[in-house]
Design a protein around this motif. Structure first.
Motif, PDB file in Angstrom:
ATOM      1  N   GLN A 128       0.891  -1.294   0.257  1.00 31.56           N
ATOM      2  CA  GLN A 128      -0.052  -0.096  -0.025  1.00 31.56           C
ATOM      3  C   GLN A 128       1.032   1.404   0.076  1.00 31.56           C
ATOM      4  OE1 GLN A 128      -2.124  -1.021   3.659  1.00 31.56           O
ATOM      5  NE2 GLN A 128      -4.061  -1.333   2.370  1.00 31.56           N
ATOM      6  N   SER A 317     -11.475  -3.475   1.283  1.00 28.77           N
ATOM      7  CA  SER A 317     -10.454  -2.795   2.109  1.00 28.77           C
ATOM      8  C   SER A 317     -10.744  -1.812   2.971  1.00 28.77           C
ATOM      9  CB  SER A 317      -9.502  -2.214   1.038  1.00 28.77           C
ATOM     10  OG  SER A 317      -8.524  -1.202   1.661  1.00 28.77           O
ATOM     11  N   GLU A 318     -10.162  -1.987   4.438  1.00 25.66           N
ATOM     12  CA  GLU A 318     -10.293  -1.073   5.428  1.00 25.66           C
ATOM     13  C   GLU A 318      -9.571   0.147   5.026  1.00 25.66           C
ATOM     14  OE1 GLU A 318      -8.819  -3.206   9.070  1.00 25.66           O
ATOM     15  OE2 GLU A 318     -10.813  -4.038   9.216  1.00 25.66           O
ATOM     16  N   ARG A 366     -12.265   0.873  10.853  1.00 21.46           N
ATOM     17  CA  ARG A 366     -11.888  -0.339  11.089  1.00 21.46           C
ATOM     18  C   ARG A 366     -12.561  -1.246  12.154  1.00 21.46           C
ATOM     19  NH1 ARG A 366      -8.054   2.688   8.813  1.00 21.46           N
ATOM     20  NH2 ARG A 366      -6.673   1.503   7.199  1.00 21.46           N
ATOM     21  N   GLU A 423      -5.903  -3.747  -4.571  1.00 18.10           N
ATOM     22  CA  GLU A 423      -6.069  -3.249  -3.214  1.00 18.10           C
ATOM     23  C   GLU A 423      -7.307  -4.142  -2.810  1.00 18.10           C
ATOM     24  OE1 GLU A 423      -6.011  -1.568   0.515  1.00 18.10           O
ATOM     25  OE2 GLU A 423      -4.478  -1.462  -0.870  1.00 18.10           O
ATOM     26  N   GLN A 424      -8.558  -3.899  -3.491  1.00 17.75           N
ATOM     27  CA  GLN A 424      -9.456  -4.555  -2.874  1.00 17.75           C
ATOM     28  C   GLN A 424      -9.480  -6.087  -2.946  1.00 17.75           C
ATOM     29  OE1 GLN A 424     -11.855  -2.484  -1.373  1.00 17.75           O
ATOM     30  NE2 GLN A 424     -10.548  -0.999  -2.172  1.00 17.75           N
ATOM     31  N   SER A 427      -7.559  -7.416   0.105  1.00 15.60           N
ATOM     32  CA  SER A 427      -8.227  -7.436   1.179  1.00 15.60           C
ATOM     33  C   SER A 427      -9.199  -8.686   1.229  1.00 15.60           C
ATOM     34  CB  SER A 427      -9.247  -6.338   1.220  1.00 15.60           C
ATOM     35  OG  SER A 427      -8.382  -5.064   1.582  1.00 15.60           O
TER      36      SER A 427
END
Length: 755
Positions: A128, A317-318, A366, A423-424, A427
């Motif tokens: 990230q 994703s958080e 979160r 990214e997603q 997760s």
């Protein structure tokens, strides 16, 4: 001294999983003012207006009834201001105390003050961090076309280290000290903030501990958020431990339900928590879970489709979910997004979600995500877990988004969409691992992510993803499954693209052996595996192994598909390219001639594949010393590409470069210089000064100046080129060393003539 090298390339070999790849083209002090009611206004003195302000990343939006925590901001600013070099502060605290909002408050102040660069980087993982810094590099316009995300991230860090401009870099929710420290600029004027729960950061950096609201802040928040100043707010605040997250949930709930504070307190104390989260006491701040679940229940009872979207967001994703993901495309029709936007607005009114400062990303705390996920493990119909169903819905959502990302060279235009998808999907992969084996649909989606990164030449991220993907396929489907073979092929191809043939070849060998055993020697996937192994052998210089494999593949394609099939033509091209590499130009020319004739007959003279074949035949003629034929074909290709594609298209630039090299080889330096000058001017206008193709074009032009006896121009251009290569590639890069050698040689020749 090195003469200019041809920029045109052979048509690439067959791609992974039966696909084919066509020709790769050639190439100050702050002040605090108290405003009453424990509220603070934090201001930074404005800087001179920058030419443009860059704000990168998903900075949280200012929430309703926001409580400015001026004492913490004053302490924070005192620690980051006036040190003369990059200063790092670890902003720490337990979940829900507002670490990120404190950092966001500082970012908002910097933005109002006109700081030129403000970057917000999610830092839970190093990937990230790299992705966020690479995006900053693109905004700073310091990237070099063709480089991967890691190299771009280094450029962003180095720019911050060299800049004397006031900049802010926030690493949000950092997990590992070393993963952050290596990306912090060691010099420069950047202020750096780190929000984290990991107190190991205190061993290196100044700490600003964030606690809960003061009772006064908590009560002020409740009064502002609910528009109620009746008695009882202090009791609600005390019940929730003045935890900002819980206070926010309570304020939104009381406002929406038009409750009194005592009525809310009764609901909170009577909530049957054990029914939904039997283990909720483990790790959660007191009262937070009840407040969150009350808000969730109320939202789901009053807002249609709230449950599905809340659970979907909790699985993604958080770090945040771009609206584009929820829309299913980066370019939605506004008429198609109205329902989603209204649902998100309704959920934001409950304080269960919020938005980034620019509104493009949906944020969920979160802790809220965790409560939703844990509830989903215990509330499925029939007593099972709903979380697997939530996971499947999230995969379907990302599959729909993935369908809008183009393949091949066109992926460059969708780079931001690829970053979102990776990214997603990452997760979801973490969530699936917690549930057991990842489903095949997720593995296929991950494979697509790797392929997108491969098309972007982002091998630093593609290879680890492909490695994990192969391990997952082997575990879930077994080593012989066709999807496993395709996954191994993708990993091998990425290794080959990275120049790591030592790892690529054994994987290609294993794939070919397995494909022949499982699928048979004539299966299209087997032919693909054989062609890929042959290509790797050829790249490694092992032509004695490459040529027989290419020969076998061509025979099998001709027998199974016929001479005119596109895959047969590609196979013939690959074999001809291997003969060309081996110096066996007779067979190479005959095969290239056949391919060109077939493609002109079937596709026409202007088809991209026909132009590839003509380029390769011209190159073979040039290698054989038949410069008359080579120049005529290169001239025809350039004219056709200028007419069909335009003069600025990368393929046209490649054709002009190849024709210039052929003129150079024929001793016609005047024509070579004219074409090299035109190409360089066009590339500088189209690509920018730092593109790798431009470095090569400058080298070619400088070399031809030197060979034509124009040593002054040659030396001047090589001096400029060396400065650019050392800045862009580093002093020890092979290209930089080559340019340095050529510059020295021409200087020595000039000294000799001057004597």
């Amino acid at each position: 001294m090195n003469s200019p090298a041809p920029a045109g390339q052979d048509e690439p070999d067959q791609g992974p999983a039966g696909s084919t790849r066509m020709e790769a083209t050639a190439s100050g002090q702050g002040r605090i003012n108290q405003a009453g009611h424990n509220q603070f206004i934090f201001n930074l003195p404005p800087l001179p207006a920058p030419a443009r302000q860059i704000v990168e990343g998903d900075i949280p939006q200012r929430p309703r009834a926001f409580q400015q925590r001026g004492d913490l901001l004053a302490r924070l600013h005192g620690q980051v201001d006036g040190r003369g070099a990059a200063v790092i502060d670890a902003v720490t605290g337990t979940p829900g105390v507002g670490k990120s909002l404190l950092a966001a408050s500082y970012a908002w102040a910097c933005q109002r003050a006109g700081w030129p660069v403000i970057a917000w980087i999610t830092a839970e993982t190093e990937d990230q961090i790299v992705t966020g810094l690479a995006a900053l590099a693109r905004r700073l316009e310091v990237v070099v076309a063709g480089e991967d995300a890691f190299a771009s991230a280094v450029r962003a860090r180095d720019w911050l280290a060299a800049s004397r401009q006031a900049s802010l870099l926030v690493f949000d929710n950092a997990a590992q000290v070393e993963s952050v420290r290596r990306w912090c600029p060691a010099t420069g004027a950047a202020r750096i903030l780190i929000t984290t729960r990991n107190r190991a950061f205190h061993t290196l950096y100044e700490a600003v501990d964030v606690g809960v609201f003061t009772p006064g802040q908590a009560v002020n928040f409740l009064h502002e958020r609910t528009q109620r100043t009746t008695p009882g707010a202090d009791q609600v605040a005390a019940e929730l431990g003045c935890l900002p997250l819980a206070i926010g949930q309570a304020g939104a709930y009381i406002h929406r339900r038009r409750l009194t504070y005592p009525a809310y307190l009764t609901l909170l104390r009577d909530y049957p928590l054990d029914r939904y989260l039997p283990d909720a006491g483990d790790g959660y701040p007191a009262g937070t879970v009840q407040a969150t679940l009350l808000s969730i229940d109320q939202a789901e009872q009053t807002i249609p489709r709230a449950r599905a979207l809340l659970e979907l967001l909790s699985a993604l994703s958080e770090a945040g979910v771009p609206r584009a993901i929820l829309y299913g495309t980066t370019e939605p029709d506004p008429a198609d997004t109205e329902d989603i936007d209204q649902l998100l607005a309704d959920l934001a009114d409950t304080s269960l979600v919020s938005f980034s400062d620019d509104g493009t990303t949906v944020l969920m705390h979160r802790l809220t995500s965790r409560v939703l996920r844990e509830r989903a493990t215990t509330t499925a119909a029939g007593g099972g877990s709903r979380l697997a169903e939530v996971l499947d819905n999230a995969i379907d959502l990302l599959d729909g988004f993935n369908a809008h990302i183009p393949d091949g060279a066109a992926t460059w235009a969708a780079r931001s969409a690829v970053d979102m998808l990776v990214e997603q999907t990452t997760s979801l992969h973490i969530l699936a691992a917690d549930l057991g084996e990842p489903p095949g649909s997720l593995l296929s989606l991950r494979a697509s992510c790797g392929s997108h990164l491969r098309h972007l030449a982002d091998l630093g991220r593609a290879i680890p993803l492909f490695q994990q993907n192969l391990a997952d396929f082997e575990q879930v489907l077994g080593g012989d499954h066709p999807d496993t073979l395709a996954s191994r092929n993708k990993l091998a191809d990425a290794y080959q693209a990275a120049g790591n043939l030592g790892r690529a070849i054994p994987l290609f060998q294993q794939n070919l052996t397995d494909a022949e055993r499982v699928l048979g020697g004539d299966h299209p996937d087997t032919l693909t595996s054989r062609g890929n192994l042959a290509s790797a052998y050829r790249e490694a210089g092992d032509l004695s192994r490459a040529i027989p494999l290419f020969q076998q593949n061509l025979a099998d394609f001709e027998q199974g598909l016929g001479s005119d099939h596109a895959d047969t033509q590609i196979s013939r091209n690959n074999l001809a390219g291997a003969y060309r590499a081996a110096g066996d130009l007779g067979p190479a020319i005959r095969l290239f001639q056949q391919n060109l004739a077939d493609r002109e007959r079937m596709l026409g003279g202007d088809h991209p594949d026909t132009l590839v074949s003509r380029n390769n035949l011209a190159d073979a003629y040039q290698a054989a010393g038949d410069l008359g034929r080579a120049i005529r074909l290169f001239q025809q290709n350039l004219a056709d590409r200028e007419r069909v594609l335009s003069g600025d298209h990368p393929d046209t630039l490649a054709s002009r470069n190849n024709l210039a090299i052929a003129y150079y080889a024929a001793g016609d330096l005047h024509q070579a210089i004219r074409l090299f000058q035109q190409n360089l001017a066009d590339q500088e206008r189209v690509l920018g000064d730092d593109h790798l193709h431009i470095l090569r074009s400058r080298s070619n032009l400088a070399s031809v100046y030197g060979m034509a006896g124009d040593l002054g121009r040659a030396i001047s251009l090589f001096e400029q080129l060396l400065t650019d290569c050392e800045r862009i590639l580093g002093a020890d890069h092979p290209t930089s060393r080559n340019v340095r050698t050529n510059l020295l040689a021409f200087r020595q020749r000039a000294d000799l003539y001057s004597d």
